[in-house]
Design a protein around this motif. Structure first.
Motif, PDB file in Angstrom:
ATOM      1  N   ILE A 167       2.507   6.572  -6.839  1.00 33.79           N
ATOM      2  CA  ILE A 167       1.367   8.143  -7.202  1.00 33.79           C
ATOM      3  C   ILE A 167       2.489   9.824  -7.017  1.00 33.79           C
ATOM      4  O   ILE A 167       2.086  10.140  -7.704  1.00 33.79           O
ATOM      5  N   LYS A 168       3.074   9.218  -5.875  1.00 32.17           N
ATOM      6  CA  LYS A 168       3.803  10.720  -6.103  1.00 32.17           C
ATOM      7  C   LYS A 168       5.179  10.939  -7.164  1.00 32.17           C
ATOM      8  O   LYS A 168       5.383  11.658  -7.494  1.00 32.17           O
TER       9      LYS A 168
ATOM     10  N   TYR B 126       5.072   1.319 -10.245  1.00 35.05           N
ATOM     11  CA  TYR B 126       4.664   1.097  -9.150  1.00 35.05           C
ATOM     12  C   TYR B 126       5.655  -0.731  -9.140  1.00 35.05           C
ATOM     13  O   TYR B 126       6.045  -1.600  -8.341  1.00 35.05           O
TER      14      TYR B 126
ATOM     15  N   GLN C 296       0.844  -1.096  -0.197  1.00 33.07           N
ATOM     16  CA  GLN C 296       0.273   0.655  -0.255  1.00 33.07           C
ATOM     17  C   GLN C 296       0.691   1.305  -0.039  1.00 33.07           C
ATOM     18  O   GLN C 296       0.543   2.244  -0.722  1.00 33.07           O
ATOM     19  N   GLU C 297       1.968   1.022   1.135  1.00 36.11           N
ATOM     20  CA  GLU C 297       2.945   2.552   0.440  1.00 36.11           C
ATOM     21  C   GLU C 297       3.465   2.260  -0.869  1.00 36.11           C
ATOM     22  O   GLU C 297       3.823   3.786  -1.372  1.00 36.11           O
TER      23      GLU C 297
ATOM     24  N   TYR D   3       2.471   1.596  -3.045  1.00 39.69           N
ATOM     25  CA  TYR D   3       1.490   2.274  -4.210  1.00 39.69           C
ATOM     26  C   TYR D   3       0.867   4.232  -4.416  1.00 39.69           C
ATOM     27  O   TYR D   3       1.513   4.517  -4.934  1.00 39.69           O
ATOM     28  N   GLU D   4       1.024   4.870  -2.849  1.00 41.38           N
ATOM     29  CA  GLU D   4       1.240   5.146  -2.711  1.00 41.38           C
ATOM     30  C   GLU D   4       2.581   5.996  -3.322  1.00 41.38           C
ATOM     31  O   GLU D   4       2.177   7.343  -3.732  1.00 41.38           O
TER      32      GLU D   4
END
Length: 74
Positions: A21-22, A63, A14-15, A17-18
């Motif tokens: 996005i960043k 990712y 999850q981190e 994936y975040e």
């Protein structure tokens, strides 16, 4: 250029994936540094299916990179 990415390592997918996005958002901001221009263009691509699909593709590529850097969180 300011250092904003100390590592690709994350604790969870999850981190990761975040972070992907960043990375995508930072890439856009570095490519077009004028925030007003980005804001003006957002209305154009926000309703364009092809643009949104390409944005998702960029995130997916980032990712993959983050996942590989984290040994796929094994």
């Amino acid at each position: 250029m300011e250092e904003w990415l100390p590592s690709l390592k994350t604790d969870t997918p999850q981190e990761g994936y975040e972070l992907a996005i960043k990375l995508a958002r930072k890439g856009v901001a570095l490519t077009q540094p004028d925030a007003e221009v980005r804001k003006k263009l957002r209305g154009i691509y926000a309703e364009n299916a092809d643009s949104l699909t390409l944005a998702s593709q960029v995130i997916a590529i980032h990712y993959q990179t983050v996942a590989a850097a984290n040994d796929y969180w094994k």
